[in-house]
Design a protein around this motif. Structure first.
Motif, PDB file in Angstrom:
ATOM      1  N   GLU A   1     -10.837   0.451  -3.168  1.00  7.15           N
ATOM      2  CA  GLU A   1      -9.632  -0.053  -2.540  1.00  7.15           C
ATOM      3  C   GLU A   1      -9.202  -1.361  -3.198  1.00  7.15           C
ATOM      4  O   GLU A   1      -9.995  -2.010  -3.881  1.00  7.15           O
ATOM      5  CB  GLU A   1      -9.896  -0.304  -1.051  1.00  7.15           C
ATOM      6  CG  GLU A   1     -10.115   0.962  -0.242  1.00  7.15           C
ATOM      7  CD  GLU A   1      -8.843   1.795  -0.151  1.00  7.15           C
ATOM      8  OE1 GLU A   1      -7.831   1.272   0.351  1.00  7.15           O
ATOM      9  OE2 GLU A   1      -8.866   2.958  -0.596  1.00  7.15           O
ATOM     10  N   PRO A   2      -7.954  -1.765  -2.994  1.00  7.70           N
ATOM     11  CA  PRO A   2      -7.536  -3.086  -3.479  1.00  7.70           C
ATOM     12  C   PRO A   2      -8.392  -4.179  -2.851  1.00  7.70           C
ATOM     13  O   PRO A   2      -8.981  -3.993  -1.777  1.00  7.70           O
ATOM     14  CB  PRO A   2      -6.073  -3.182  -3.009  1.00  7.70           C
ATOM     15  CG  PRO A   2      -5.643  -1.777  -2.795  1.00  7.70           C
ATOM     16  CD  PRO A   2      -6.853  -1.033  -2.343  1.00  7.70           C
TER      17      PRO A   2
ATOM     18  N   HIS B   1      -7.132  -7.350   5.084  1.00  7.22           N
ATOM     19  CA  HIS B   1      -6.117  -6.361   4.706  1.00  7.22           C
ATOM     20  C   HIS B   1      -6.285  -5.984   3.234  1.00  7.22           C
ATOM     21  O   HIS B   1      -6.320  -6.855   2.372  1.00  7.22           O
ATOM     22  CB  HIS B   1      -4.714  -6.913   4.948  1.00  7.22           C
ATOM     23  CG  HIS B   1      -4.415  -7.167   6.393  1.00  7.22           C
ATOM     24  ND1 HIS B   1      -4.061  -6.164   7.269  1.00  7.22           N
ATOM     25  CD2 HIS B   1      -4.437  -8.324   7.122  1.00  7.22           C
ATOM     26  CE1 HIS B   1      -3.864  -6.687   8.469  1.00  7.22           C
ATOM     27  NE2 HIS B   1      -4.089  -7.984   8.414  1.00  7.22           N
ATOM     28  N   ALA B   2      -6.369  -4.691   2.969  1.00  9.10           N
ATOM     29  CA  ALA B   2      -6.549  -4.217   1.593  1.00  9.10           C
ATOM     30  C   ALA B   2      -5.403  -3.278   1.221  1.00  9.10           C
ATOM     31  O   ALA B   2      -4.326  -3.720   0.833  1.00  9.10           O
ATOM     32  CB  ALA B   2      -7.907  -3.523   1.453  1.00  9.10           C
ATOM     33  N   ARG B   3      -5.600  -1.962   1.371  1.00  6.71           N
ATOM     34  CA  ARG B   3      -4.560  -1.006   1.000  1.00  6.71           C
ATOM     35  C   ARG B   3      -3.269  -1.211   1.788  1.00  6.71           C
ATOM     36  O   ARG B   3      -2.165  -1.004   1.275  1.00  6.71           O
ATOM     37  CB  ARG B   3      -5.079   0.419   1.220  1.00  6.71           C
ATOM     38  CG  ARG B   3      -4.101   1.539   0.873  1.00  6.71           C
ATOM     39  CD  ARG B   3      -3.866   1.674  -0.612  1.00  6.71           C
ATOM     40  NE  ARG B   3      -5.096   1.966  -1.337  1.00  6.71           N
ATOM     41  CZ  ARG B   3      -5.184   2.016  -2.658  1.00  6.71           C
ATOM     42  NH1 ARG B   3      -4.102   1.763  -3.391  1.00  6.71           N
ATOM     43  NH2 ARG B   3      -6.334   2.286  -3.253  1.00  6.71           N
ATOM     44  N   ASP B   4      -3.407  -1.648   3.057  1.00  3.69           N
ATOM     45  CA  ASP B   4      -2.205  -1.792   3.882  1.00  3.69           C
ATOM     46  C   ASP B   4      -1.352  -2.988   3.490  1.00  3.69           C
ATOM     47  O   ASP B   4      -0.240  -3.148   4.006  1.00  3.69           O
ATOM     48  CB  ASP B   4      -2.571  -1.870   5.375  1.00  3.69           C
ATOM     49  CG  ASP B   4      -3.439  -3.072   5.725  1.00  3.69           C
ATOM     50  OD1 ASP B   4      -4.103  -3.625   4.815  1.00  3.69           O
ATOM     51  OD2 ASP B   4      -3.474  -3.445   6.911  1.00  3.69           O
ATOM     52  N   ARG B   5      -1.818  -3.806   2.550  1.00  4.53           N
ATOM     53  CA  ARG B   5      -0.961  -4.878   2.043  1.00  4.53           C
ATOM     54  C   ARG B   5       0.203  -4.320   1.232  1.00  4.53           C
ATOM     55  O   ARG B   5       1.248  -4.972   1.118  1.00  4.53           O
ATOM     56  CB  ARG B   5      -1.764  -5.824   1.133  1.00  4.53           C
ATOM     57  CG  ARG B   5      -2.724  -6.712   1.866  1.00  4.53           C
ATOM     58  CD  ARG B   5      -3.276  -7.809   0.960  1.00  4.53           C
ATOM     59  NE  ARG B   5      -4.136  -7.301  -0.079  1.00  4.53           N
ATOM     60  CZ  ARG B   5      -3.923  -7.461  -1.388  1.00  4.53           C
ATOM     61  NH1 ARG B   5      -2.825  -8.071  -1.803  1.00  4.53           N
ATOM     62  NH2 ARG B   5      -4.771  -6.978  -2.279  1.00  4.53           N
ATOM     63  N   PHE B   6       0.007  -3.145   0.663  1.00  5.70           N
ATOM     64  CA  PHE B   6       1.005  -2.585  -0.237  1.00  5.70           C
ATOM     65  C   PHE B   6       1.806  -1.491   0.459  1.00  5.70           C
ATOM     66  O   PHE B   6       1.276  -0.702   1.246  1.00  5.70           O
ATOM     67  CB  PHE B   6       0.329  -2.044  -1.491  1.00  5.70           C
ATOM     68  CG  PHE B   6      -0.386  -3.114  -2.267  1.00  5.70           C
ATOM     69  CD1 PHE B   6       0.318  -3.994  -3.069  1.00  5.70           C
ATOM     70  CD2 PHE B   6      -1.764  -3.252  -2.166  1.00  5.70           C
ATOM     71  CE1 PHE B   6      -0.334  -4.993  -3.771  1.00  5.70           C
ATOM     72  CE2 PHE B   6      -2.431  -4.244  -2.866  1.00  5.70           C
ATOM     73  CZ  PHE B   6      -1.712  -5.121  -3.666  1.00  5.70           C
TER      74      PHE B   6
ATOM     75  N   TYR C   1       4.506   1.757  -0.202  1.00  5.13           N
ATOM     76  CA  TYR C   1       4.789   2.734  -1.234  1.00  5.13           C
ATOM     77  C   TYR C   1       6.063   3.514  -0.894  1.00  5.13           C
ATOM     78  O   TYR C   1       6.379   3.723   0.283  1.00  5.13           O
ATOM     79  CB  TYR C   1       3.606   3.685  -1.391  1.00  5.13           C
ATOM     80  CG  TYR C   1       2.327   2.975  -1.789  1.00  5.13           C
ATOM     81  CD1 TYR C   1       1.961   2.844  -3.118  1.00  5.13           C
ATOM     82  CD2 TYR C   1       1.497   2.407  -0.818  1.00  5.13           C
ATOM     83  CE1 TYR C   1       0.791   2.186  -3.486  1.00  5.13           C
ATOM     84  CE2 TYR C   1       0.329   1.734  -1.173  1.00  5.13           C
ATOM     85  CZ  TYR C   1      -0.018   1.626  -2.516  1.00  5.13           C
ATOM     86  OH  TYR C   1      -1.158   0.962  -2.869  1.00  5.13           O
TER      87      TYR C   1
ATOM     88  N   LYS D   1       4.432   1.994  -5.928  1.00  5.27           N
ATOM     89  CA  LYS D   1       4.188   0.755  -5.181  1.00  5.27           C
ATOM     90  C   LYS D   1       5.463  -0.093  -5.253  1.00  5.27           C
ATOM     91  O   LYS D   1       5.930  -0.430  -6.333  1.00  5.27           O
ATOM     92  CB  LYS D   1       3.011   0.003  -5.787  1.00  5.27           C
ATOM     93  CG  LYS D   1       2.591  -1.244  -5.028  1.00  5.27           C
ATOM     94  CD  LYS D   1       1.514  -2.013  -5.778  1.00  5.27           C
ATOM     95  CE  LYS D   1       0.239  -1.224  -5.893  1.00  5.27           C
ATOM     96  NZ  LYS D   1      -0.837  -2.009  -6.571  1.00  5.27           N
TER      97      LYS D   1
ATOM     98  N   GLU E   1       4.673  -5.749  -1.388  1.00  4.50           N
ATOM     99  CA  GLU E   1       3.379  -6.306  -1.007  1.00  4.50           C
ATOM    100  C   GLU E   1       3.597  -7.325   0.111  1.00  4.50           C
ATOM    101  O   GLU E   1       4.435  -8.218  -0.009  1.00  4.50           O
ATOM    102  CB  GLU E   1       2.692  -6.992  -2.189  1.00  4.50           C
ATOM    103  CG  GLU E   1       1.359  -7.612  -1.818  1.00  4.50           C
ATOM    104  CD  GLU E   1       0.724  -8.405  -2.950  1.00  4.50           C
ATOM    105  OE1 GLU E   1      -0.422  -8.881  -2.770  1.00  4.50           O
ATOM    106  OE2 GLU E   1       1.369  -8.564  -4.000  1.00  4.50           O
TER     107      GLU E   1
END
Length: 278
Positions: A162-163, A169-174, A176, A230, A233
């Motif tokens: 994951e980011p 917050h990881a993937r949910d920061r971005f 799409y 993406k 952010e």
């Protein structure tokens, strides 16, 4: 031994990593240019030269990128202390100047880069999909686990994980693109947004913030996007997130690119350490 001022480097891409590579090469005395063939979907636009595609110029730290539609005028831009942004067909830009180095900084994580060996005397790739001797001459790791590691043989690491998490917050920061269409922004970079607030539209479909935060990145208004691109952010560090300049990750990747070029082209250098490689 060659000299940085005689080294012309074509950097594919105009996002934050490609822009950082160009800036650090310019500081080293080389003559870099960034290149794009279509309207960029870069999100961290205040950390990149991407807006020069639309506005003619863009500033990143002490450097200005200037859009050109032909590489034949690049010398004039370099002599002015600026960085050319070559907007147009890659093959044409490649053929219009004697490039000593080609750097692929497009960062397409879902598709391995095509073989570019032989397009310039030295071809450097980065991120997943690079195989030394197959599609690039050298490569640089871009994941945090091995960030900036120079790959002199074999392949770069596969895309995994994951980011990097920021305040949980990881993937949910971005955010799409939910479908293909033209992006219409509803906010600006630097704006504070609340959970569920619309930050952009793709056609008739809204793109909403997943939590309260600050808009750190957003694709330029009016740019066509594909489903899954993406496009935004959100950073939970309201008032503290960095919005401008060269951030740590692109800087470390760019430093590795400069290191490869310095040593392979035998630039004058005070560095004595051997070239790190995996």
């Amino acid at each position: 031994m060659s000299h940085p001022q005689s080294t012309r480097v074509l950097v594919r891409g105009v996002g934050e990593i490609a822009s950082a590579v160009a800036c650090l090469l310019r500081r080293a005395g080389a003559r870099p240019a960034v290149q794009a063939s279509r309207p960029p979907i870069a999100i961290r636009r205040r950390m990149a030269f991407s807006d020069a595609v639309f506005d003619g110029t863009a500033r990143l730290e002490e450097f200005t990128a200037r859009r050109l539609d032909s590489a034949t005028r690049a010398e004039t831009v370099w002599e002015a202390g600026e960085i050319p942004l070559l907007y147009g067909d890659f093959g044409q830009m490649l053929a219009q100047a004697p490039w000593q180095v080609l750097v692929d900084a497009r960062m397409n994580k879902q598709q391995a880069p095509e073989s570019q060996i032989g397009l310039a005397p030295l071809v450097i790739g980065m991120g997943p999909g690079c195989v030394v001797g197959v599609n690039v001459d050298m490569a640089v790791e871009t994941s945090w686990e091995a960030l900036g590691t120079i790959v002199a043989q074999g392949a770069t690491m596969e895309l995994a994980g994951e980011p990097r998490a920021v305040l949980g917050h990881a993937r949910d920061r971005f955010r799409y693109a939910p479908a293909a269409g033209v992006l219409r922004s509803a906010v600006a970079i630097g704006a504070t947004v609340r959970e569920g607030e619309v930050v952009a539209w793709v056609g008739e479909l809204p793109v909403m913030a997943a939590f309260d935060g600050m808009v750190r990145g957003l694709t330029r208004d009016g740019v066509p996007v594909l489903a899954g691109n993406k496009i935004a952010e959100i950073d939970p560090r309201i008032g503290q997130a960095r919005l401008d300049g060269i951030d740590e990750r692109p800087r470390r990747i760019a430093e590795a690119v400069v290191d490869i070029i310095r040593r392979r082209l035998d630039w004058p250098s005070r560095m004595e350490a051997p070239l790190s490689a995996v």
